[in-house]
Write a protein that holds these residues in place. Structure first.
Motif, mmCIF file in Angstrom:
data_model
loop_
_atom_site.group_PDB
_atom_site.id
_atom_site.type_symbol
_atom_site.label_atom_id
_atom_site.label_comp_id
_atom_site.label_asym_id
_atom_site.label_seq_id
_atom_site.Cartn_x
_atom_site.Cartn_y
_atom_site.Cartn_z
ATOM 1 N N MET A 1 0.852 -1.183 0.000
ATOM 2 C CA MET A 1 0.000 0.000 0.000
ATOM 3 C C MET A 1 0.891 1.238 0.000
ATOM 4 O O MET A 1 1.875 1.299 0.715
ATOM 5 C CB MET A 1 -0.900 -0.002 1.234
ATOM 6 C CG MET A 1 -1.696 1.256 1.401
ATOM 7 S SD MET A 1 -2.875 1.269 2.767
ATOM 8 C CE MET A 1 -1.871 0.891 4.164
ATOM 9 N N ILE A 2 0.496 2.210 -0.786
ATOM 10 C CA ILE A 2 1.194 3.484 -0.861
ATOM 11 C C ILE A 2 0.224 4.573 -0.416
ATOM 12 O O ILE A 2 -0.926 4.604 -0.855
ATOM 13 C CB ILE A 2 1.662 3.778 -2.303
ATOM 14 C CG1 ILE A 2 2.673 2.734 -2.757
ATOM 15 C CG2 ILE A 2 2.246 5.178 -2.410
ATOM 16 C CD1 ILE A 2 2.993 2.800 -4.236
ATOM 17 N N ILE A 3 0.687 5.450 0.471
ATOM 18 C CA ILE A 3 -0.104 6.610 0.886
ATOM 19 C C ILE A 3 0.533 7.826 0.225
ATOM 20 O O ILE A 3 1.735 8.045 0.332
ATOM 21 C CB ILE A 3 -0.095 6.801 2.413
ATOM 22 C CG1 ILE A 3 -0.591 5.548 3.130
ATOM 23 C CG2 ILE A 3 -0.921 8.030 2.804
ATOM 24 C CD1 ILE A 3 -2.046 5.213 2.897
ATOM 25 N N MET A 4 -0.264 8.585 -0.468
ATOM 26 C CA MET A 4 0.248 9.766 -1.153
ATOM 27 C C MET A 4 -0.704 10.936 -0.976
ATOM 28 O O MET A 4 -1.858 10.751 -0.601
ATOM 29 C CB MET A 4 0.461 9.457 -2.632
ATOM 30 C CG MET A 4 -0.767 8.915 -3.336
ATOM 31 S SD MET A 4 -0.458 8.221 -4.967
ATOM 32 C CE MET A 4 0.136 9.639 -5.829
ATOM 33 N N LYS A 5 -0.194 12.126 -1.223
ATOM 34 C CA LYS A 5 -1.049 13.309 -1.166
ATOM 35 C C LYS A 5 -2.034 13.262 -2.329
ATOM 36 O O LYS A 5 -1.747 12.706 -3.390
ATOM 37 C CB LYS A 5 -0.204 14.573 -1.223
ATOM 38 C CG LYS A 5 0.584 14.774 0.049
ATOM 39 C CD LYS A 5 1.094 16.170 0.180
ATOM 40 C CE LYS A 5 1.744 16.289 1.545
ATOM 41 N NZ LYS A 5 1.788 17.632 2.029
ATOM 42 N N PHE A 6 -3.195 13.853 -2.112
ATOM 43 C CA PHE A 6 -4.243 13.915 -3.120
ATOM 44 C C PHE A 6 -3.732 14.578 -4.394
ATOM 45 O O PHE A 6 -3.034 15.587 -4.351
ATOM 46 C CB PHE A 6 -5.431 14.717 -2.574
ATOM 47 C CG PHE A 6 -6.397 15.163 -3.623
ATOM 48 C CD1 PHE A 6 -7.267 14.252 -4.206
ATOM 49 C CD2 PHE A 6 -6.429 16.476 -4.053
ATOM 50 C CE1 PHE A 6 -8.161 14.658 -5.187
ATOM 51 C CE2 PHE A 6 -7.313 16.898 -5.031
ATOM 52 C CZ PHE A 6 -8.183 15.982 -5.594
ATOM 53 N N GLU A 7 -4.088 13.972 -5.518
ATOM 54 C CA GLU A 7 -3.816 14.544 -6.836
ATOM 55 C C GLU A 7 -5.133 14.602 -7.593
ATOM 56 O O GLU A 7 -5.932 13.667 -7.543
ATOM 57 C CB GLU A 7 -2.808 13.684 -7.604
ATOM 58 C CG GLU A 7 -1.438 13.642 -6.948
ATOM 59 C CD GLU A 7 -0.465 12.716 -7.685
ATOM 60 O OE1 GLU A 7 -0.900 11.973 -8.601
ATOM 61 O OE2 GLU A 7 0.719 12.723 -7.316
ATOM 62 N N GLU A 8 -5.352 15.690 -8.321
ATOM 63 C CA GLU A 8 -6.614 15.872 -9.053
ATOM 64 C C GLU A 8 -6.928 14.712 -9.994
ATOM 65 O O GLU A 8 -8.094 14.405 -10.224
ATOM 66 C CB GLU A 8 -6.582 17.181 -9.839
ATOM 67 C CG GLU A 8 -6.877 18.394 -9.011
ATOM 68 C CD GLU A 8 -7.069 19.649 -9.848
ATOM 69 O OE1 GLU A 8 -7.393 19.554 -11.050
ATOM 70 O OE2 GLU A 8 -6.902 20.738 -9.276
ATOM 71 N N ALA A 9 -5.915 14.067 -10.508
ATOM 72 C CA ALA A 9 -6.124 12.961 -11.448
ATOM 73 C C ALA A 9 -6.906 11.806 -10.815
ATOM 74 O O ALA A 9 -7.519 11.002 -11.529
ATOM 75 C CB ALA A 9 -4.783 12.459 -11.973
ATOM 76 N N GLY A 56 -8.267 19.567 -2.604
ATOM 77 C CA GLY A 56 -7.054 20.307 -2.951
ATOM 78 C C GLY A 56 -6.677 21.332 -1.896
ATOM 79 O O GLY A 56 -5.495 21.604 -1.682
ATOM 80 N N GLN A 57 -7.663 21.889 -1.207
ATOM 81 C CA GLN A 57 -7.403 22.887 -0.166
ATOM 82 C C GLN A 57 -7.078 22.246 1.180
ATOM 83 O O GLN A 57 -6.302 22.782 1.958
ATOM 84 C CB GLN A 57 -8.607 23.816 -0.010
ATOM 85 C CG GLN A 57 -8.836 24.701 -1.202
ATOM 86 C CD GLN A 57 -10.152 25.476 -1.114
ATOM 87 O OE1 GLN A 57 -11.052 25.133 -0.356
ATOM 88 N NE2 GLN A 57 -10.244 26.528 -1.911
ATOM 89 N N ASN A 58 -7.685 21.112 1.465
ATOM 90 C CA ASN A 58 -7.483 20.427 2.739
ATOM 91 C C ASN A 58 -6.187 19.629 2.721
ATOM 92 O O ASN A 58 -5.529 19.502 1.695
ATOM 93 C CB ASN A 58 -8.655 19.486 3.031
ATOM 94 C CG ASN A 58 -9.927 20.224 3.394
ATOM 95 O OD1 ASN A 58 -9.916 21.418 3.650
ATOM 96 N ND2 ASN A 58 -11.032 19.498 3.408
ATOM 97 N N ILE A 59 -5.846 19.071 3.862
ATOM 98 C CA ILE A 59 -4.749 18.112 3.966
ATOM 99 C C ILE A 59 -5.369 16.772 3.588
ATOM 100 O O ILE A 59 -6.198 16.240 4.327
ATOM 101 C CB ILE A 59 -4.186 18.091 5.397
ATOM 102 C CG1 ILE A 59 -3.670 19.478 5.774
ATOM 103 C CG2 ILE A 59 -3.100 17.033 5.529
ATOM 104 C CD1 ILE A 59 -3.497 19.688 7.256
ATOM 105 N N SER A 60 -5.008 16.259 2.430
ATOM 106 C CA SER A 60 -5.714 15.105 1.866
ATOM 107 C C SER A 60 -4.747 14.019 1.446
ATOM 108 O O SER A 60 -3.739 14.300 0.800
ATOM 109 C CB SER A 60 -6.526 15.545 0.640
ATOM 110 O OG SER A 60 -7.362 16.633 0.964
ATOM 111 N N PHE A 72 -9.298 7.101 1.039
ATOM 112 C CA PHE A 72 -8.888 8.507 1.054
ATOM 113 C C PHE A 72 -9.383 9.154 2.339
ATOM 114 O O PHE A 72 -10.321 8.672 2.980
ATOM 115 C CB PHE A 72 -9.394 9.262 -0.178
ATOM 116 C CG PHE A 72 -10.870 9.502 -0.217
ATOM 117 C CD1 PHE A 72 -11.403 10.716 0.196
ATOM 118 C CD2 PHE A 72 -11.735 8.528 -0.680
ATOM 119 C CE1 PHE A 72 -12.779 10.945 0.160
ATOM 120 C CE2 PHE A 72 -13.108 8.741 -0.721
ATOM 121 C CZ PHE A 72 -13.622 9.956 -0.302
ATOM 122 N N SER A 73 -8.718 10.228 2.709
ATOM 123 C CA SER A 73 -9.094 10.974 3.902
ATOM 124 C C SER A 73 -8.648 12.415 3.745
ATOM 125 O O SER A 73 -7.724 12.701 2.981
ATOM 126 C CB SER A 73 -8.448 10.364 5.148
ATOM 127 O OG SER A 73 -7.043 10.437 5.046
#
Length: 163
Positions: A1-9, A56-60, A72-73
């Motif tokens: 499992m990989i945790i990454m920051k939110f990307e619009e894609a 995109g604005q939050n810590i996601s 997602f969170s």
């Protein structure tokens, strides 16, 4: 499992995961009418547009396994844990715990003293096990349907060391 920051894609996959999770995982605690009000399929397009902005604005964070979004969170910069959803086929694997750990680490970096959330009936026990306390039961109205959730909070205590 990989945790990454939110990307619009990832937004369309995230929104689809939300609908699938609400309509399957939460079925044990909410009626079909309640689920349809919580996650009405006809608002999917507007949710994609709105969540692209808010995530995109939050810590996601997004959890992926083999390039598939499995969870997602997100949390506001003031410490409101807004969304936490795990794919229906990946429940119970520690994905939610890992995502919340990441958000709590970010809260510490921001020197936040508390995190609050509005947990569903389904998620309440998870948050209790993570040290969140129930402040109150709430009734929220969506599409004219009343839904029960729980205002919960986790306080971070400071330890002062005097030398």
């Amino acid at each position: 499992m990989i945790i990454m920051k939110f990307e619009e894609a990832d937004i369309e996959e995230i929104v689809s995961l939300f609908y699938e999770t609400v309509h399957s995982v939460n079925l044990k605690d909410y009626s079909q009418t309640e689920l349809d009000a919580w996650a009405p399929k006809e608002e999917k397009k507007s949710k994609i547009d709105a969540w692209k902005i808010s995530l995109g604005q939050n810590i996601s964070f997004v959890a992926k396994i083999n390039d598939k979004v499995v969870g997602f969170s997100d949390m506001t910069h003031s410490g409101h844990l807004d969304r936490l959803y795990i794919h229906k086929d990946f429940q119970g694997l520690g994905i939610a715990k890992t995502l919340v750990d990441k958000l709590e680490d970010e809260a510490k970096k921001l020197n936040l003293f508390k995190i609050d959330t509005e947990a569903s009936i389904t998620a309440k026990q998870f948050f209790e096990h993570r040290g969140y306390n129930t402040i109150c039961s709430q009734t929220v109205e969506r599409e004219g349907v009343k839904l029960t959730n729980f205002k919960m909070i986790k306080n971070r205590f400071l330890i002062w060391v005097f030398l």
